[in-house]
Design a protein around this motif. Structure first.
Motif, PDB file in Angstrom:
ATOM      1  N   VAL A  31       0.838  -1.200   0.000  1.00 40.55           N
ATOM      2  CA  VAL A  31       0.000   0.000   0.000  1.00 40.55           C
ATOM      3  C   VAL A  31       0.873   1.252   0.000  1.00 40.55           C
ATOM      4  CG1 VAL A  31      -1.682   1.315   1.346  1.00 40.55           C
ATOM      5  CG2 VAL A  31      -1.942  -1.161   1.102  1.00 40.55           C
ATOM      6  N   ILE A  32       1.913   1.266   0.808  1.00 40.46           N
ATOM      7  CA  ILE A  32       2.810   2.419   0.858  1.00 40.46           C
ATOM      8  C   ILE A  32       3.514   2.614  -0.483  1.00 40.46           C
ATOM      9  CG2 ILE A  32       4.882   3.330   1.975  1.00 40.46           C
ATOM     10  CD1 ILE A  32       3.931   1.858   4.520  1.00 40.46           C
ATOM     11  N   LEU A  33       3.875   1.529  -1.128  1.00 40.19           N
ATOM     12  CA  LEU A  33       4.475   1.623  -2.458  1.00 40.19           C
ATOM     13  C   LEU A  33       3.508   2.257  -3.454  1.00 40.19           C
ATOM     14  CD1 LEU A  33       6.326  -1.806  -2.728  1.00 40.19           C
ATOM     15  CD2 LEU A  33       7.381   0.450  -2.871  1.00 40.19           C
ATOM     16  N   LEU A  34       2.238   1.893  -3.378  1.00 41.90           N
ATOM     17  CA  LEU A  34       1.257   2.478  -4.281  1.00 41.90           C
ATOM     18  C   LEU A  34       1.114   3.978  -4.043  1.00 41.90           C
ATOM     19  CD1 LEU A  34      -1.602  -0.202  -4.287  1.00 41.90           C
ATOM     20  CD2 LEU A  34       0.175   0.149  -6.004  1.00 41.90           C
ATOM     21  N   VAL A  35       1.065   4.380  -2.777  1.00 41.51           N
ATOM     22  CA  VAL A  35       0.866   5.800  -2.460  1.00 41.51           C
ATOM     23  C   VAL A  35       2.082   6.625  -2.880  1.00 41.51           C
ATOM     24  CG1 VAL A  35       0.516   7.448  -0.587  1.00 41.51           C
ATOM     25  CG2 VAL A  35      -0.737   5.277  -0.596  1.00 41.51           C
ATOM     26  N   ALA A  38       2.484   6.703  -6.684  1.00 43.78           N
ATOM     27  CA  ALA A  38       1.556   7.625  -7.339  1.00 43.78           C
ATOM     28  C   ALA A  38       2.078   9.061  -7.262  1.00 43.78           C
ATOM     29  CB  ALA A  38       0.181   7.521  -6.684  1.00 43.78           C
ATOM     30  N   PHE A  39       2.675   9.436  -6.135  1.00 42.11           N
ATOM     31  CA  PHE A  39       3.271  10.768  -6.015  1.00 42.11           C
ATOM     32  C   PHE A  39       4.404  10.952  -7.014  1.00 42.11           C
ATOM     33  CE2 PHE A  39       6.642  13.450  -4.332  1.00 42.11           C
ATOM     34  CZ  PHE A  39       5.970  14.610  -4.010  1.00 42.11           C
ATOM     35  N   LEU A  40       5.277   9.958  -7.136  1.00 46.73           N
ATOM     36  CA  LEU A  40       6.449  10.091  -8.001  1.00 46.73           C
ATOM     37  C   LEU A  40       6.081  10.159  -9.481  1.00 46.73           C
ATOM     38  CD1 LEU A  40       8.821   7.572  -6.179  1.00 46.73           C
ATOM     39  CD2 LEU A  40       8.897  10.068  -6.089  1.00 46.73           C
ATOM     40  N   MET A  73      16.550  13.535 -10.787  1.00 45.78           N
ATOM     41  CA  MET A  73      17.332  14.521 -10.032  1.00 45.78           C
ATOM     42  C   MET A  73      16.436  15.649  -9.538  1.00 45.78           C
ATOM     43  SD  MET A  73      20.594  13.795  -9.689  1.00 45.78           S
ATOM     44  CE  MET A  73      21.356  15.399  -9.490  1.00 45.78           C
ATOM     45  N   ASP A  74      15.518  16.104 -10.388  1.00 41.87           N
ATOM     46  CA  ASP A  74      14.597  17.165  -9.963  1.00 41.87           C
ATOM     47  C   ASP A  74      13.722  16.704  -8.800  1.00 41.87           C
ATOM     48  OD1 ASP A  74      15.600  18.844 -11.885  1.00 41.87           O
ATOM     49  OD2 ASP A  74      14.038  18.398 -13.364  1.00 41.87           O
ATOM     50  N   ILE A  75      13.252  15.452  -8.857  1.00 39.25           N
ATOM     51  CA  ILE A  75      12.464  14.913  -7.747  1.00 39.25           C
ATOM     52  C   ILE A  75      13.283  14.916  -6.470  1.00 39.25           C
ATOM     53  CG2 ILE A  75      11.382  12.815  -6.844  1.00 39.25           C
ATOM     54  CD1 ILE A  75      10.555  12.138  -9.712  1.00 39.25           C
ATOM     55  N   SER A  76      14.563  14.547  -6.578  1.00 34.13           N
ATOM     56  CA  SER A  76      15.406  14.374  -5.394  1.00 34.13           C
ATOM     57  C   SER A  76      15.837  15.703  -4.785  1.00 34.13           C
ATOM     58  CB  SER A  76      16.644  13.550  -5.763  1.00 34.13           C
ATOM     59  OG  SER A  76      16.282  12.301  -6.304  1.00 34.13           O
ATOM     60  N   ARG A  80       9.655  19.646  -3.548  1.00 31.14           N
ATOM     61  CA  ARG A  80       9.399  19.613  -2.105  1.00 31.14           C
ATOM     62  C   ARG A  80       8.886  18.223  -1.701  1.00 31.14           C
ATOM     63  NH1 ARG A  80       8.784  23.724   1.479  1.00 31.14           N
ATOM     64  NH2 ARG A  80       8.685  25.220  -0.272  1.00 31.14           N
ATOM     65  N   GLY A  81       9.591  17.593  -0.800  1.00 29.32           N
ATOM     66  CA  GLY A  81       9.221  16.258  -0.336  1.00 29.32           C
ATOM     67  C   GLY A  81       9.575  15.142  -1.309  1.00 29.32           C
ATOM     68  N   GLY A  82      10.191  15.474  -2.424  1.00 25.61           N
ATOM     69  CA  GLY A  82      10.477  14.464  -3.435  1.00 25.61           C
ATOM     70  C   GLY A  82      11.483  13.430  -2.977  1.00 25.61           C
ATOM     71  N   LEU A  83      12.586  13.889  -2.349  1.00 23.67           N
ATOM     72  CA  LEU A  83      13.607  12.942  -1.901  1.00 23.67           C
ATOM     73  C   LEU A  83      13.050  12.022  -0.824  1.00 23.67           C
ATOM     74  CD1 LEU A  83      16.496  11.921  -1.998  1.00 23.67           C
ATOM     75  CD2 LEU A  83      17.114  13.692  -0.339  1.00 23.67           C
ATOM     76  N   LEU A  84      12.246  12.564   0.094  1.00 23.57           N
ATOM     77  CA  LEU A  84      11.647  11.732   1.128  1.00 23.57           C
ATOM     78  C   LEU A  84      10.763  10.654   0.508  1.00 23.57           C
ATOM     79  CD1 LEU A  84      11.063  11.140   4.110  1.00 23.57           C
ATOM     80  CD2 LEU A  84       9.216  12.822   3.979  1.00 23.57           C
ATOM     81  N   MET A  85       9.944  11.026  -0.465  1.00 25.72           N
ATOM     82  CA  MET A  85       9.074  10.050  -1.113  1.00 25.72           C
ATOM     83  C   MET A  85       9.882   9.003  -1.871  1.00 25.72           C
ATOM     84  SD  MET A  85       5.954  10.418  -0.392  1.00 25.72           S
ATOM     85  CE  MET A  85       5.008  11.603   0.562  1.00 25.72           C
TER      86      MET A  85
END
Length: 444
Positions: A31-35, A38-40, A73-76, A80-85
């Motif tokens: 479930v956490i992988l799906l959430v 989906a953000f990424l 790289m932009d996500i990381s 905002r919050g990209g690296l955490l996700m």
């Protein structure tokens, strides 16, 4: 035709032992992988077209990179919050196959794969394979040096397939390596077909549990306080969030974008693919010619035949045990591992085989850290993967028989307490406690 249904407490749909939590952890990790996935997907671009890097990481500014690498790289670094996700997603991708592996081990050593739960066993085996494939496809998406090494391994494995390997590699990579189609194909496979297949299997597993109920142990003393589903889900989320916050994983800015011909020193695969890497490292360089066609056994055997045989035997084990033991009955009570000595010894041999291959994936690191010859370390693992499982089988089999024999002796003579009593004649003897007393004390 007689229909066997669980009765009484065997039909319960709630688990009462801590080992049953492995299945819940697997579901919650999924479930956490799906959430997080989906953000990424809102920020990731699965495009292998080269473009100058214009992000905030100065050492790479202006270098040609793929759109996939630039978006990662932009996500990381710029979302905002990209690296955490990203890191939570990666840690969950490691926890999912680990929880499934623990669930398979629990089912194997306790005999939970027997009728009427054979289909449930097959579901978990299929989930383990799908979790590995999903992890590999996800690892390709950043298009960094680590994912490029995985691409090179996939190409080698594909080319090693006799007769059709070249055509298949052209199909996978679009005619050339690395091509410009493999990452988009892996992306859509990663976010659609594989998650749908896994979700379907989890739902099937849930339906099977509702129909057959949970298995249970014979001794009430093995029961543990129940954890609610909500509490377990929050605990899993908390652990993964903590790992994603504090434990760095896959820093692609340190690895750099993938360039064919370059290599990365000290790179290792995710844990669930370590056995494959180790098998390839220790396989002798055999390449015979059959009917004018070279067979690259150094890749074909460890990368395809060994894993294929391993998972085939794993899936077919319920039928193999039923055939060898003649036990085709319905089982709702779990075995203690010691009471099934042969099965437990076989499981120990399988774990030893898998573990040695996994350790062999670090043969170069072992040689460096302990100042040993890489040649000697490689030959050690070549011998150990053949001898180690046999030794593990013999040792564990004798241990199980010894434990059962000791329990039988305690049932007759009582348990040794270590307390010495002197009789009126001056003699000494040890006080033995009846086995029933020990069982009642454990139950409390």
């Amino acid at each position: 035709m007689r229909l066997h249904l669980p009765t009484g407490s065997a039909r319960r749909t709630s688990a009462d032992h801590w080992t049953f939590l492995f299945g819940q952890i697997a579901v919650y990790s999924f479930v956490i992988l799906l959430v997080t996935g989906a953000f990424l997907t809102f920020f990731y671009d699965p495009d292998m077209t080269r473009t100058p890097y214009r992000g905030s990481y100065e050492p790479l500014r202006g270098l040609p990179v793929s759109q996939a690498y630039a978006s990662t790289m932009d996500i990381s670094l710029d979302t905002r919050g990209g690296l955490l996700m990203r890191q939570i997603h990666h840690w969950a991708a490691l926890l999912l196959p680990a929880a499934i592996a623990c669930q398979l081990l629990r089912m194997f050593f306790t005999g939970a794969f027997r009728r009427p739960r054979v289909l449930g066993w097959l579901v978990w085996v299929a989930l383990f394979v799908l979790a590995m494939v999903t992890g590999v496809t996800g690892g390709l998406l950043p298009d960094d040096m680590l994912s490029g090494g995985t691409l090179g391994l996939i190409q080698s494995i594909t080319l090693s397939i006799p007769f059709v390997g070249t055509e298949l590699a052209d199909l996978v990579f679009g005619g050339g390596f690395p091509g410009d189609t493999v990452i988009p194909a892996a992306y859509w496979l990663h976010i659609t077909l594989l998650p749908l297949a896994m979700a379907g299997l989890f739902l099937l597993r849930r339906r099977l549990v509702r129909r057959n109920g949970h298995t249970r142990f014979r001794q009430a003393a093995t029961a543990a306080p129940r954890a609610t589903s909500a509490a377990m889900f929050l605990f899993t989320c908390g652990v993964l969030a903590m790992l994603g916050t504090l434990a760095q994983i896959n820093p692609i800015w340190n690895y750099g974008p993938y360039r064919p011909g370059d290599i990365t020193a000290g790179a290792v695969p995710d844990w669930y693919m370590g056995f494959l890497d180790g098998a390839i490292r220790i396989m002798p360089n055999w390449e015979p010619t059959v009917a004018g066609h070279p067979l690259t056994l150094a890749v074909l055997v460890p990368a395809l035949l060994v894993p294929g045989a391993f998972f085939t035997v794993l899936a077919a084990y319920p039928w193999l045990e039923r055939r060898l033991t003649g036990d085709g009955g319905v089982h709702h009570l779990l075995d203690r591992p010691r009471d099934a000595a042969v099965r437990t010894a076989v499981g120990a041999a399988g774990i030893t085989f898998y573990g040695l291959l996994w350790a062999a994936s670090a043969n170069d690191q072992i040689a460096v850290e302990f100042h040993l010859s890489l040649f000697a370390v490689t030959w050690f693992f070549r011998v150990a993967v053949l001898v180690g499982p046999l030794l593990a089988y013999l040792v564990v089999h004798r241990m199980c028989l010894g434990l059962v024999r000791r329990e039988r002796e305690e049932a007759v003579h009582g348990r040794e307490t270590g307390r010495i009593m002197m009789d009126p004649a001056g003699g000494f003897s040890e006080i033995h406690e009846p086995a029933e007393v020990r069982e009642l004390t454990a139950a409390r």
